[in-house]
Design an enzyme around this catalytic site. Structure first.
Site, mmCIF file in Angstrom:
data_model
loop_
_atom_site.group_PDB
_atom_site.id
_atom_site.type_symbol
_atom_site.label_atom_id
_atom_site.label_comp_id
_atom_site.label_asym_id
_atom_site.label_seq_id
_atom_site.Cartn_x
_atom_site.Cartn_y
_atom_site.Cartn_z
ATOM 1 N N SER A 81 0.902 -1.204 0.062
ATOM 2 C CA SER A 81 -0.095 0.035 0.013
ATOM 3 C C SER A 81 0.899 1.290 0.067
ATOM 4 O O SER A 81 2.028 1.510 0.705
ATOM 5 C CB SER A 81 -0.916 0.156 1.330
ATOM 6 O OG SER A 81 -1.795 -1.293 1.244
ATOM 7 N N THR A 138 -3.738 1.937 2.055
ATOM 8 C CA THR A 138 -4.191 3.337 1.777
ATOM 9 C C THR A 138 -5.654 3.569 2.012
ATOM 10 O O THR A 138 -6.102 4.841 2.098
ATOM 11 C CB THR A 138 -3.889 3.262 0.386
ATOM 12 O OG1 THR A 138 -2.649 3.068 -0.172
ATOM 13 C CG2 THR A 138 -4.022 5.057 -0.052
ATOM 14 N N ALA A 139 -6.541 2.427 1.797
ATOM 15 C CA ALA A 139 -7.870 2.471 2.073
ATOM 16 C C ALA A 139 -8.063 3.217 3.689
ATOM 17 O O ALA A 139 -8.786 4.236 3.812
ATOM 18 C CB ALA A 139 -8.633 1.320 2.245
ATOM 19 N N HIS A 176 -10.719 -4.189 -3.128
ATOM 20 C CA HIS A 176 -10.675 -5.363 -3.961
ATOM 21 C C HIS A 176 -12.157 -5.840 -4.411
ATOM 22 O O HIS A 176 -13.038 -4.693 -4.783
ATOM 23 C CB HIS A 176 -10.148 -6.838 -3.406
ATOM 24 C CG HIS A 176 -8.704 -6.600 -2.735
ATOM 25 N ND1 HIS A 176 -7.758 -5.783 -3.377
ATOM 26 C CD2 HIS A 176 -8.216 -6.967 -1.762
ATOM 27 C CE1 HIS A 176 -6.828 -5.997 -2.805
ATOM 28 N NE2 HIS A 176 -6.579 -6.714 -1.763
#
Length: 306
Positions: A81, A138-139, A176
């Site tokens: 990430s 990163t989410a 995803h």
């Protein structure tokens, strides 16, 4: 985690004039067992491109596991990430190839209840908990930029929908395939983080993940690895039907139409090379994260290109 070892070349290499055969080098390459990563690395795993004396041993694990392993320096080449990269830049360099970038789409915050008039405020309400796929994703970084007061619980990414449906969390942050399938299970979209980021930055895409190489491999080998990864991505795009057939095996229940759509979302022009716009987006994301106190300090953002 599943590990596979594949030959990295299909072509016989010409021996040097002194008659010695160059020694082969085995490189551990780790990435997620997802349709988009499977598409990117298919040509490399299947021996479709010439990698010279370099052999790649593919290791598959979810992205938060890879982030944590990279923190320990265990992997020579890995997907991570971009949030995690802020903690890794002293040990790893960032390749210009293989990025997952969402252009007006990205991780999605979903819930059992319909979207409130003020999702940002609802996420900060007392007692509200968001299930997230990992604190180095990163989410998660975008969630904290969007609503710093959000409370969270870490849940494996492929269990978040069930966790929310069971009432164990009020909302879930999906990455995803869940970005495409949440509606099938009766969940409601509150915020698309990629859309929010686009509006927040006046038109930037949301950079989510990239490929990194450990610095101790040396400049020459790092450049060769960058060339191999770029060649694998380009070969897949040039032989899309074959690469997509392979990628569908990692789609976790996606039908053919959705698998095609998902791969198209995250294997795009930015995947071949971030380009000026992608580089600017990474700089903006990590710059905002630093100013918000969410990453430790300034990040070396030199992109190594083939």
């Amino acid at each position: 985690m599943r590990t596979t070892s594949t030959p990295s070349t299909r072509k016989r290499r010409r021996s040097p004039r002194d008659g010695r055969v160059p020694a082969s080098r085995t490189i551990r390459l780790a990435h997620s067992p997802d349709a988009d990563d499977a598409f990117m690395f298919w040509a490399l795993a299947a021996g479709k491109i010439d990698t010279g004396t370099r052999r790649y041993e593919h290791e598959l694990a979810d992205i938060e596991t890879l982030n944590r392993r990279a923190l320990r320096g265990e992997l020579e080449v890995t997907a991570v990430s971009l949030h995690a990269y802020a903690h890794l830049a002293d040990r790893y360099v960032l390749l210009a190839h293989g990025a997952s970038v969402g252009d007006r789409y990205g991780p999605r915050i979903v819930a059992r209840s319909p979207r409130p008039a003020d999702p940002r405020g609802a996420l900060a309400a007392p007692g509200t908990v968001v299930a997230v796929p990992g604190e180095l994703t990163t989410a998660f970084l975008t969630l904290k930029l969007y609503q710093p007061a959000a409370r969270h619980v870490v849940v494996p990414f492929d269990e978040i929908e069930d966790y929310v449906l069971a009432g164990r969390a009020d909302a879930g942050l999906l990455i995803h395939e869940g970005q495409l399938t949440y509606g099938d299970r009766g969940l409601h979209l509150w915020v698309d983080m990629g859309e929010w980021w686009y509006e927040e930055t006046h038109g930037l895409p949301l950079p989510l993940g990239g490929n990194v190489v450990r610095r101790d491999l040396g400049a020459a080998l790092i450049r060769d690895i960058a060339r191999d990864l770029k060649a694998s991505i380009q070969y897949g795009l040039e032989h899309r039907a074959e690469a997509l057939a392979h990628a569908k095996r990692f789609g976790r229940g996606l039908d053919d139409v959705r698998a095609d759509r998902f791969v198209g979302m995250y294997v795009n022009a930015y995947t071949i090379d971030y380009g000026p716009q992608g580089r600017r987006a990474v700089t903006e994301l990590l710059g905002r994260a630093q100013r918000a106190g969410l990453v430790p300090g300034p990040v070396d953002l030199t992109f190594v290109a083939a």
